[in-house]
Scaffold this motif. Structure first.
Motif, PDB file in Angstrom:
ATOM      1  N   ARG A 141      -4.101   3.446   1.869  1.00  0.00           N
ATOM      2  CA  ARG A 141      -3.402   4.730   1.786  1.00  0.00           C
ATOM      3  C   ARG A 141      -1.953   4.562   2.236  1.00  0.00           C
ATOM      4  NH1 ARG A 141      -6.942   9.345   2.031  1.00  0.00           N
ATOM      5  NH2 ARG A 141      -9.072   8.562   1.914  1.00  0.00           N
ATOM      6  N   VAL A 142      -1.768   3.815   3.349  1.00  0.00           N
ATOM      7  CA  VAL A 142      -0.407   3.575   3.822  1.00  0.00           C
ATOM      8  C   VAL A 142       0.379   2.803   2.756  1.00  0.00           C
ATOM      9  CG1 VAL A 142       0.996   2.455   5.586  1.00  0.00           C
ATOM     10  CG2 VAL A 142      -1.103   3.614   6.241  1.00  0.00           C
ATOM     11  N   ALA A 143      -0.291   1.813   2.147  1.00  0.00           N
ATOM     12  CA  ALA A 143       0.388   1.023   1.113  1.00  0.00           C
ATOM     13  C   ALA A 143       0.821   1.923  -0.045  1.00  0.00           C
ATOM     14  CB  ALA A 143      -0.535  -0.087   0.621  1.00  0.00           C
ATOM     15  N   LEU A 144      -0.019   2.894  -0.363  1.00  0.00           N
ATOM     16  CA  LEU A 144       0.327   3.832  -1.441  1.00  0.00           C
ATOM     17  C   LEU A 144       1.532   4.688  -1.036  1.00  0.00           C
ATOM     18  CD1 LEU A 144      -0.458   5.098  -4.171  1.00  0.00           C
ATOM     19  CD2 LEU A 144      -1.932   6.683  -2.914  1.00  0.00           C
ATOM     20  N   ALA A 145       1.499   5.175   0.201  1.00  0.00           N
ATOM     21  CA  ALA A 145       2.617   5.985   0.691  1.00  0.00           C
ATOM     22  C   ALA A 145       3.905   5.162   0.683  1.00  0.00           C
ATOM     23  CB  ALA A 145       2.319   6.478   2.112  1.00  0.00           C
ATOM     24  N   ARG A 146       3.783   3.885   1.076  1.00  0.00           N
ATOM     25  CA  ARG A 146       4.953   3.014   1.122  1.00  0.00           C
ATOM     26  C   ARG A 146       5.538   2.828  -0.280  1.00  0.00           C
ATOM     27  NH1 ARG A 146       4.099  -3.102   3.106  1.00  0.00           N
ATOM     28  NH2 ARG A 146       3.078  -3.224   1.087  1.00  0.00           N
ATOM     29  N   ALA A 147       4.632   2.666  -1.265  1.00  0.00           N
ATOM     30  CA  ALA A 147       5.095   2.457  -2.629  1.00  0.00           C
ATOM     31  C   ALA A 147       5.784   3.717  -3.168  1.00  0.00           C
ATOM     32  CB  ALA A 147       3.919   2.069  -3.523  1.00  0.00           C
ATOM     33  N   LEU A 148       5.295   4.881  -2.741  1.00  0.00           N
ATOM     34  CA  LEU A 148       5.862   6.130  -3.261  1.00  0.00           C
ATOM     35  C   LEU A 148       7.144   6.525  -2.543  1.00  0.00           C
ATOM     36  CD1 LEU A 148       2.569   8.181  -3.636  1.00  0.00           C
ATOM     37  CD2 LEU A 148       4.013   7.321  -5.489  1.00  0.00           C
ATOM     38  N   ALA A 149       7.378   5.944  -1.358  1.00  0.00           N
ATOM     39  CA  ALA A 149       8.499   6.398  -0.526  1.00  0.00           C
ATOM     40  C   ALA A 149       9.839   6.209  -1.198  1.00  0.00           C
ATOM     41  CB  ALA A 149       8.476   5.655   0.813  1.00  0.00           C
ATOM     42  N   VAL A 150       9.945   5.206  -2.054  1.00  0.00           N
ATOM     43  CA  VAL A 150      11.239   4.962  -2.693  1.00  0.00           C
ATOM     44  C   VAL A 150      11.386   5.782  -3.966  1.00  0.00           C
ATOM     45  CG1 VAL A 150      11.478   2.661  -1.727  1.00  0.00           C
ATOM     46  CG2 VAL A 150      10.290   2.952  -3.898  1.00  0.00           C
ATOM     47  N   ALA A 151      10.480   6.767  -4.185  1.00  0.00           N
ATOM     48  CA  ALA A 151      10.487   7.601  -5.387  1.00  0.00           C
ATOM     49  C   ALA A 151      10.614   6.723  -6.631  1.00  0.00           C
ATOM     50  CB  ALA A 151      11.614   8.625  -5.325  1.00  0.00           C
ATOM     51  N   PRO A 152       9.643   5.834  -6.845  1.00  0.00           N
ATOM     52  CA  PRO A 152       9.772   4.859  -7.928  1.00  0.00           C
ATOM     53  C   PRO A 152       9.625   5.510  -9.296  1.00  0.00           C
ATOM     54  CG  PRO A 152       7.585   4.748  -7.022  1.00  0.00           C
ATOM     55  CD  PRO A 152       8.341   5.735  -6.180  1.00  0.00           C
ATOM     56  N   GLN A 153      10.215   4.864 -10.300  1.00  0.00           N
ATOM     57  CA  GLN A 153      10.035   5.318 -11.672  1.00  0.00           C
ATOM     58  C   GLN A 153       8.612   5.047 -12.133  1.00  0.00           C
ATOM     59  OE1 GLN A 153      13.304   3.293 -13.823  1.00  0.00           O
ATOM     60  NE2 GLN A 153      13.746   5.341 -14.611  1.00  0.00           N
ATOM     61  N   VAL A 154       8.073   3.925 -11.665  1.00  0.00           N
ATOM     62  CA  VAL A 154       6.751   3.506 -12.103  1.00  0.00           C
ATOM     63  C   VAL A 154       5.957   3.065 -10.886  1.00  0.00           C
ATOM     64  CG1 VAL A 154       5.469   1.883 -13.542  1.00  0.00           C
ATOM     65  CG2 VAL A 154       7.707   2.702 -14.291  1.00  0.00           C
ATOM     66  N   LEU A 155       4.688   3.443 -10.852  1.00  0.00           N
ATOM     67  CA  LEU A 155       3.802   3.019  -9.766  1.00  0.00           C
ATOM     68  C   LEU A 155       2.822   1.982 -10.317  1.00  0.00           C
ATOM     69  CD1 LEU A 155       2.778   3.420  -6.848  1.00  0.00           C
ATOM     70  CD2 LEU A 155       1.289   5.221  -7.725  1.00  0.00           C
ATOM     71  N   LEU A 156       2.768   0.807  -9.659  1.00  0.00           N
ATOM     72  CA  LEU A 156       1.883  -0.263 -10.120  1.00  0.00           C
ATOM     73  C   LEU A 156       0.768  -0.464  -9.105  1.00  0.00           C
ATOM     74  CD1 LEU A 156       4.689  -2.777 -11.150  1.00  0.00           C
ATOM     75  CD2 LEU A 156       3.469  -1.161 -12.621  1.00  0.00           C
ATOM     76  N   LEU A 157      -0.468  -0.443  -9.562  1.00  0.00           N
ATOM     77  CA  LEU A 157      -1.611  -0.604  -8.664  1.00  0.00           C
ATOM     78  C   LEU A 157      -2.402  -1.831  -9.089  1.00  0.00           C
ATOM     79  CD1 LEU A 157      -2.754   3.141  -8.802  1.00  0.00           C
ATOM     80  CD2 LEU A 157      -1.256   2.089  -7.103  1.00  0.00           C
TER      81      LEU A 157
END
Lengths: 277, 300, 366
Positions: C161-177
């Protein structure tokens, strides 16, 4: 339990007792006339000044410099080794060689360097045929540092490789994706994660260099102020009454210095690894 | 360029290497730069580590009279005055130290793992102590203790025991000190071995089948830890065969002190003996690494 | 877990939601390692705001495809564009993406909040903004009270969950999982899977989700791309993928199928297990193999039936019963558990399809 008793007995008698005796008897002096033992701090105070004081400084300087150089070079070498892709063979080769070379101290090492760049050394002769003289003598502090690095760098490679391998590639990749540069990764993640291991390894290097005696004896006799050489001299001089006490005081000083380094290390270690379990 | 200057130039090369795990699949100028820096580092350090060894060999096979090659320094070793005596003594000391170390440490490590996890930290600490305690300081302390025999215990059985420990032909005191010096290496090897095999389950199974503790140790633990035991044994042996400080300061003649003894009168002989003893150590350590590789990796 | 759903969205959520969605286009992307081809001229289009799952067995190239989008793999050939911008040779740090790895990717020396704020820290954003955003994102993933914990103090699910929050924190154009659930326990996996989907719907971020678990892919994705040996086998909605697989590989990989021999007649009907059914597409006349889903098969106890029950596996409301035909063909059927009591191993049964097979393939290709 009974099975561990011999272990504790031996450690107590052969490791701890001598150190305690050292700590006590460094404060005893024998009167040269009556051969009476009395309590005195004269031996202890004498080792902090003059030639003995210089010997401590010489030992500290040599071991700090070689430990620092060994840390940097060993870290660089280990990192370079691990960064070779598909380098499993190279890795095994270098680690085995490091295991061998880290144990290659003492007398044979000194002789190998004498044979290479000593006064009658093979490389010395080769270079002098070309009209080149070595910039510094092997029989100097610089020469000694060069020789010490020969076992300190492999020791660093051996101790730091597991820590480097413990750095997960995902950390670097996560930092990359998040926009971090290589430098930012090392400053914020890689460096702090590695720091406790590097600290531990460099303390080990320091202790090895500080305690080295055989190599120095074979290379420079007692021409360089080093505390290990001074201790040996004090112990072997049977002429001077009280030199034995001087030796004990010098040895106690070494133990105290190493102990102080360990205390600082323990404190740094706790600070550096706050985040770990 | 001098050898000393070469070494001084190294830190710059090391700092240029990006010490990260290989960045996967990234190509281009940055990666090429890393590769060049790496190649320079390997070459310079490789030369630094090979030259002294090569020079030692060259030093001992060159005939100063004729300018040709000679093997006489090597062939002369076995008959050299003092070689047989000191090498034999060092080998005996080495084997005794190995036996002592294993007898002392093996039951301790096993018992600590299985029965006494509370003292684990203490044992670990004590075993690491010799790594940082300067041997020369230890030997000064040991000398002080030994000097109690003439000074305080004279005429008692304890003094006789102390003197027996210092018999020049076979100085048992060296065995005792060497066991202490070997503790860090032997402990690490054995401890790693104990962690790799699930000793708890193994011994429990044996105990359930009705085996006694000593029997479990000999028939279950030792075979399971064979590699670790050999590892510890070889490291200990290599340590004893090269140890100079303790033997010299306690005034005993061992193989390393003999090498120093002859170095003044016959430098070539002392260097050739050094080369051989180096090869011997290498042989032992390469053997260890070969054994390490053969060990099946049961635990990931 | 509903903290962010109810009430007004936080500033961070609003910012993420207001970003124009970017599409991702891979054209002819090829990547080889020595003699093995990980990606073989792969074409893939991820629409803006879409949740695309990339599904396939291990070694199919799905992870390589994701790493190529992230920038860790540079294609040997082909191009990758994000929102119309060619990023084929752009380094990962300049791609404006967020990525969640399989496991253990959190920086161990940073607290959960500092991990989340890492992307902002390397962008030199102010402390106040970092704190606010880390707090809001931790709230979004339901860990508002764990900001000061270090990774080793968090459970596996919390770490992801933290990793997901970290990935979203930079307001990315694309989210890769990248298989973010594979290291978790079954229960946590389902829970986090649903949560990822909820957050993605809320934010509308274009998301590529790599997995080898078909149930995972079908349950969360808008569309699923099935990869095989570096090539795209089919890309479709979960529903379509299941009911109209394009190839036998897709039919077998997604859901369960039984392969039953059948004959295709010239009039476009197929003879299957004693029944005749119409076929949709053109298939060569002759011997074929019909692929049937377990819910498309009925088993009736019948002393004269040709099949015989061999196994039964209870799974709650339905029971999976497998029967074997005289020619050795095994056919699986899902039977309502309360009606399956007679179907014990050894029972003679009549086997019949209830619907058109999901796919007919030439007999040799099955």
């Amino acid at each position: 339990m009974l099975g561990t008793l011999p272990f504790f007995l031996l450690v107590g008698v052969v490791l701890l007792l001598p150190v305690v005796v050292l700590a006590v008897e460094a404060f005893r002096v024998t009167d040269p006339v009556t051969y009476e033992d009395t309590w005195s701090t004269s031996a202890i105070t004498s080792v902090t000044t003059g030639a003995y004081g210089r010997a401590y400084l010489g030992s500290l300087r040599l071991s700090l410099v070689t430990a620092a150089l060994g840390t940097v070079l060993g870290l660089g070498l280990a990192a370079a080794m691990l960064s070779v892709r598909r380098g499993r063979l190279l890795r095994r080769l270098l680690l085995t060689a490091s295991g061998v070379l880290a144990n290659f101290g003492g007398i044979p090492l000194a002789f190998a360097f004498i044979a290479a760049i000593g006064n009658a050394g093979v490389v010395t002769a080769l270079l002098s045929d070309l009209g080149i003289t070595l910039g510094a003598s092997l029989y100097s502090t610089t020469g000694l540092a060069l020789v010490y690095l020969y076992f300190l760098v492999p020791l660093m490679v051996l101790t730091i490789t597991p820590a480097l391998e413990g750095l997960r590639p995902q950390w670097r990749e996560a930092s990359d994706v998040l926009g971090g540069s290589g430098w930012q990764y090392w400053r914020r993640v890689g460096g702090p994660v590695l720091l406790p291991s590097v600290l531990g390894a460099s303390v080990l290097l320091f202790a090895s260099a500080f305690a080295a005696y055989a190599t120095a004896r074979a290379l420079v006799g007692s021409s360089i102020p080093l505390v290990t050489l001074q201790i040996a001299d004090a112990l072997s001089s049977n002429v001077l009454v009280g030199s034995e006490a001087q030796g004990k005081a010098l040895a106690l000083g070494m133990v105290v210095l190493v102990g102080a380094v360990m205390l600082v290390y323990g404190w740094l270690q706790r600070r550096a690894s706050r985040w770990s379990a | 360029m001098t050898a000393v200057d070469t070494a001084a130039g190294l830190p710059a090369a090391a700092a240029a290497v990006d010490p990260g795990p290989a960045p996967t699949g990234r190509r281009g100028p940055r990666r090429a730069g890393v590769r060049v820096a790496r190649a320079v580092l390997f070459t310079v350090l490789g030369a630094y580590f090979l030259v002294p060894i090569a020079a030692s060999v060259a030093f001992t096979v060159r005939d100063r009279g004729t300018g040709g090659l000679t093997a006489r320094w090597y062939t002369g070793i076995p008959s050299a005055d003092g070689f047989a005596e000191t090498f034999g003594r060092s080998l005996t000391l080495g084997l005794l130290t190995v036996a002592g170390t294993l007898l002392l440490l093996l039951p301790t490590v096993v018992l600590v793992t299985l029965r006494l996890p509370r003292v684990r930290r203490v044992v670990e600490f004590l075993c690491l102590l010799p790594l940082v305690l300067p041997p020369i300081a230890l030997v000064v302390g040991v000398r002080s203790v030994l000097s109690w025999a003439p000074d305080h215990f004279y005429g008692t059985p304890l003094a006789d025991a102390f003197f027996a420990l210092q018999e020049p032909d076979l100085p048992w005191i060296l065995v005792l000190v060497y066991v202490v010096l070997a503790l860090p290496f032997a402990h690490r090897a054995l401890d790693a071995g104990v962690r790799a095999v699930d000793l708890g389950t193994l011994t429990e199974a044996a105990r359930n089948l009705g085996a006694s503790w000593p029997r479990v140790l000999v028939t279950v633990v030792v075979p399971a830890l064979r590699t670790a035991v050999l590892n510890a044994a070889f490291l200990t042996l290599a340590l004893v065969l090269g140890e100079f400080t303790i033997a010299s300061l306690l005034g005993f003649r061992t193989f390393p002190t003999w090498i120093v003894e002859i170095s003044g009168a016959s430098p070539q002989l002392s260097v050739s003996v050094s080369v051989l003893s180096l090869l011997l150590t290498w042989g032992l350590l390469v053997l260890i690494s070969a054994l390490d590789r053969r060990r099946p990796r049961t635990t990931a | 877990m509903t903290a962010a759903v109810a009430g007004t969205p936080t500033a961070t959520v609003a910012e993420l939601r207001d970003r124009p969605p970017a599409d991702v286009v891979l054209s002819g992307v090829t990547r080889t390692y020595g003699s093995t081809t990980a990606l073989d001229a792969l074409d893939l289009h991820v629409a803006g705001g879409e949740f695309l799952a990339v599904l396939g067995p291990s070694g199919c190239g799905k992870t390589t495809a994701l790493r190529a989008i992230a920038g860790f793999e540079v294609p040997d050939a082909g191009t990758i564009t994000v929102g119309g911008r060619d990023v084929t040779t752009v380094p990962p740090s300049k791609r404006d993406m967020g990525m969640v790895f399989q496991a253990y990717s959190l920086f161990p020396n940073l607290t959960a909040a500092d991990n989340v704020a890492y992307g902002l820290a390397v962008r030199r954003r102010g402390r106040t903004e970092r704190r606010r955003r880390a707090a809001e994102l931790l709230e979004l993933v339901g860990l508002a009270d764990r900001g000061d914990r270090y990774p080793h103090q968090l459970s596996g699910g919390q770490q992801q969950r933290v990793a997901l929050a970290r990935a979203l924190a930079v307001a990315p154009q694309v989210l890769l999982l990248d298989e973010p659930l594979s290291a978790l326990d079954a229960q946590v996996r389902v829970q986090l899977r649903d949560e990822i989907r909820r957050i993605q719907l809320e934010l509308g971020t274009t998301t590529v989700f790599v997995t080898h678990d078909q149930a995972e892919a079908l349950s969360v994705a808008d569309r699923v791309a099935v990869l095989r040996a570096g090539r795209l086998e089919q890309v479709a909605s979960p529903d379509e993928l299941y009911s109209r697989p394009a190839t036998a590989f897709v039919a077998r990989f997604v859901g369960t199928t039984s392969a039953v021999p059948a004959q295709l007649r010239a009039d476009g009907q197929v003879d299957l297990l004693g029944t005749t059914r119409p076929v949709a597409g053109p298939v060569p006349v002759g011997d074929v193999v019909a692929l049937l889903r377990p819910e498309q098969v009925v088993l009736r106890p019948d002393a004269g039936g040709r099949g015989r029950v061999v196994t039964r596996t209870f799974s709650g409301g339905t029971t999976r019963v497998t029967a074997v035909l005289p020619d050795g063909t095994e056919v699986a059927a899902d039977v309502v558990s309360t009606e399956s009591t007679e179907l014990v191993p050894g029972t003679a049964v009549e086997v019949a399809p209830t619907a058109r097979p999901v796919l007919l393939v030439p007999a040799g290709d099955a």
